[in-house]
Scaffold this motif. Sequence first.
Motif, PDB file in Angstrom:
ATOM      1  N   TYR A 104      20.090 -35.478   7.056  1.00  0.00           N
ATOM      2  CA  TYR A 104      21.216 -36.287   6.597  1.00  0.00           C
ATOM      3  C   TYR A 104      21.054 -36.734   5.148  1.00  0.00           C
ATOM      4  N   GLU A 106      20.813 -35.390  14.194  1.00  0.00           N
ATOM      5  CA  GLU A 106      19.794 -34.862  13.289  1.00  0.00           C
ATOM      6  C   GLU A 106      18.938 -35.989  12.722  1.00  0.00           C
ATOM      7  N   TYR A 152      26.839 -39.912   5.501  1.00  0.00           N
ATOM      8  CA  TYR A 152      25.472 -39.403   5.653  1.00  0.00           C
ATOM      9  C   TYR A 152      24.435 -40.447   5.238  1.00  0.00           C
ATOM     10  N   ALA A 203      20.698 -27.787   5.913  1.00  0.00           N
ATOM     11  CA  ALA A 203      20.750 -28.946   5.022  1.00  0.00           C
ATOM     12  C   ALA A 203      19.891 -28.715   3.783  1.00  0.00           C
ATOM     13  N   ARG A 230      28.162 -28.867   8.972  1.00  0.00           N
ATOM     14  CA  ARG A 230      29.156 -29.782   9.539  1.00  0.00           C
ATOM     15  C   ARG A 230      29.772 -29.222  10.823  1.00  0.00           C
ATOM     16  N   ASP A 237      26.958 -29.814  13.511  1.00  0.00           N
ATOM     17  CA  ASP A 237      26.329 -31.129  13.638  1.00  0.00           C
ATOM     18  C   ASP A 237      26.838 -31.895  14.850  1.00  0.00           C
ATOM     19  N   LYS A 269      23.938 -42.784   8.062  1.00  0.00           N
ATOM     20  CA  LYS A 269      23.095 -42.209   9.111  1.00  0.00           C
ATOM     21  C   LYS A 269      21.611 -42.349   8.756  1.00  0.00           C
TER      22      LYS A 269
END
Length: 311
Positions: free
Chosen positions: A32, A27, A53, A298, A20, A23, A56
Amino acid sequence: MTARGDAWRLRAVTAVNRFRALDGGAEGAYAYASMAEACGRLYGWTHSYVTAYLAKVYALQNPDGGWGINRSYDAFADGSVNDEDTTYTVTLADHVGIPFLNGFQAGAVPRDRVQGIVDRLLAMPRVLVERGQCVAYSTRPVDCQPGYEVHNVSAGVAYFLHRANAAGFGGTGMHRLITDITIHQSNAYRTGDIWWPYIDDGPNQDPDHQSYSAQSMYPLEYWVGREAIYKLMTNSWPDDPLSPLAHMRLVSTPGGVGSWSRRYGSPITLWGELGDQWLPEADQFIANPPADVQTRLAQAALFCARNASVQ
């Protein structure tokens, strides 16, 4: 929560916070979707992070309804460059598919999102193989040629469809495809190495991809998957910067015959116990991820968040 679970949760939170902080909002779907599931497991599936997320990921959907990497890519280094809106099988089945399925089961992802992935996987092109079936690497005809059979990708399709079917999803040809992929991967398995090649009958794949194959085959052909996981969880590859992901991915593997704690038995899994030795390795990976830092963070967040539930 157990001490082991707390240890993995701490690492998941660290990876989420690092992601975070870095970011910039650009991405891909893999990062995500991984973050959506990681945050769902850590903070609850109604948390604002999860909602953001997932939005996204939805926004990154390709015109054909699938997902990919949203950039041009020569998948097999053969001079054929796929467009940025190419749909990739592994993105459908694993990168987006599994987080969506887990999100659906938690009430956060609509049913039609998961069914759409099932339908698209069943409609993906096939690569001709001697026995069974192999799903093509992408939707592009150039990636569907004989010899372009990527083993971990097809195994992952069967794994996703197996899990989706258990959750109530279906489609014409689903069971046949799961069966045929299992047959093909059994044929490709190298018993002496306890390993799969990456493509066709080529060199053995790296530990990260091998862990995806092993995870996928575990419920489909248990003893083969179990032995592959055991080898991965009891060895290290210090010269491979992505190999820590193999250990992180497999700690949350369910128990089974020969896969419970040797000291305590059920509900403590052998994989959770074997994972304890790899906690320092996970710390180093999260503190200093290799190239493609955001995606690696991630992945670490997702795997560690899954591991937080181990006994």
